[in-house]
Design a protein around this motif. Structure first.
Motif, PDB file in Angstrom:
ATOM      1  N   ASN A   3       0.817  -1.215   0.000  1.00  0.00           N
ATOM      2  CA  ASN A   3       0.000   0.000   0.000  1.00  0.00           C
ATOM      3  C   ASN A   3       0.853   1.269   0.000  1.00  0.00           C
ATOM      4  O   ASN A   3       0.556   2.231  -0.710  1.00  0.00           O
ATOM      5  N   LEU A  29      -6.768   2.126  -3.181  1.00  0.00           N
ATOM      6  CA  LEU A  29      -6.266   2.182  -1.806  1.00  0.00           C
ATOM      7  C   LEU A  29      -7.389   2.516  -0.827  1.00  0.00           C
ATOM      8  O   LEU A  29      -7.409   2.002   0.302  1.00  0.00           O
ATOM      9  N   LYS A  32      -9.336  -0.427   0.330  1.00  0.00           N
ATOM     10  CA  LYS A  32      -8.652  -1.199   1.380  1.00  0.00           C
ATOM     11  C   LYS A  32      -8.582  -0.428   2.698  1.00  0.00           C
ATOM     12  O   LYS A  32      -8.499  -1.031   3.773  1.00  0.00           O
ATOM     13  N   ASN A  33      -8.611   0.928   2.599  1.00  0.00           N
ATOM     14  CA  ASN A  33      -8.455   1.779   3.786  1.00  0.00           C
ATOM     15  C   ASN A  33      -9.527   2.880   3.771  1.00  0.00           C
ATOM     16  O   ASN A  33      -9.215   4.056   3.561  1.00  0.00           O
TER      17      ASN A  33
END
Length: 282
Positions: A3, A29, A32-33
């Motif tokens: 990442n 990204l 995922k976050n």
């Protein structure tokens, strides 16, 4: 790719102005976050670079909900609202940003610009002065405060702050242009010419500067140079009615009445409400 490496790649792509690819990586990204403030701020910046202001606004607002005490979120929201012409919202969020970062010259500067656009010159002045107090070398703030003083009909204050800015950056085209305007208004056309020419070295395609330089040449009894500069301006903006009016006046000063009248007519055709050309033609 990890990442962190992907994020560094997105930042590099932004520097390279490959905003579409940077957007794709940043959105990956975020999947995922989803609670990452910095990712939403970065996405907002990408949308801003792409001139997709409403998308940028949504991203910055999301970032502010994740990090409700982060000044960057509120500052960026304020700037986008300013760009959207929503001055009240811009002021609200920029003030909110200052509540968390009262030492940020850039926020005072942006708030000053919003107040200036809203016509509240006194509040604009306060914020520009606050920005300069925090960062005395904030050249663009010197420039905008100078133009504010011009609007307030305070030429001495304007010249002082503009000259202070030029001590920091002697090549700043905006400061040079505005100093030229002030000197021209004082009847010092020769020094105004020097400043306009200096400004054009760094920003050669600035039509307003070319136009003012032509006017100053004409005032200094140099109509030939004025006509050349006006023609340079018209190559960049062929429909600029002010330049056409001014080149007409230059031709008139050397007795070329036919050319003058043609240019006055062209100026009126581009803007029928432009009274100065109509009066000059009559």
């Amino acid at each position: 790719m990890k990442n962190g490496e992907l994020f560094e790649k997105a930042l590099m792509l932004i520097k390279l102005k490959d905003f579409n690819e940077a957007e794709k990586i940043t959105e990956q990204l975020i999947e995922k976050n989803p609670r990452s403030k910095i990712l939403y701020l970065t996405l907002g910046n990408i949308y801003s670079f792409k001139n997709e202001k409403k998308k940028a606004l949504r991203a910055y607002i999301t970032a502010s909900r994740i990090a409700p005490e982060n000044p960057d979120c509120f500052s960026n929201i304020g700037v986008i609202y300013k760009q959207l012409g929503k001055k009240e919202q811009a002021i609200h969020y920029l003030k909110k940003a200052l509540g968390f970062a009262g030492d940020r010259a850039d926020i005072y500067y942006n708030l000053g610009n919003v107040y200036k656009q809203a016509g509240n010159l006194d509040e604009a002045e306060k914020n520009f002065l606050a920005a300069i107090k925090i960062n005395p070398e904030f050249v663009q703030c010197h420039n905008n405060l100078g133009t504010l003083y011009i609007e307030k009909n305070m030429p001495e204050e304007a010249e002082k702050i503009i000259r202070e800015g030029l001590e920091i950056d002697e090549n700043h085209p905006g400061l040079l242009y505005n100093l030229g305007v002030l000197l021209d208004a004082k009847g010092n056309s020769d020094e105004a010419i020097l400043n306009y020419r200096h400004a054009l070295v760094n920003q050669p395609l600035w039509v307003d500067t070319l136009n003012n330089l032509g006017i100053a040449y004409n005032k200094s009894s140099m109509p030939g140079k004025a006509i050349k500069v006006f023609n340079d301006a018209l190559e960049l903006e062929p429909a600029n009615f002010r330049v056409k009016n001014n080149i007409a006046t230059a031709y008139k000063s050397i007795g070329e009445e036919k050319k003058a009248r043609n240019y006055y007519r062209e100026a009126i055709s581009h803007n029928p409400e432009y009274k100065r050309a109509s009066l000059n033609l009559s």
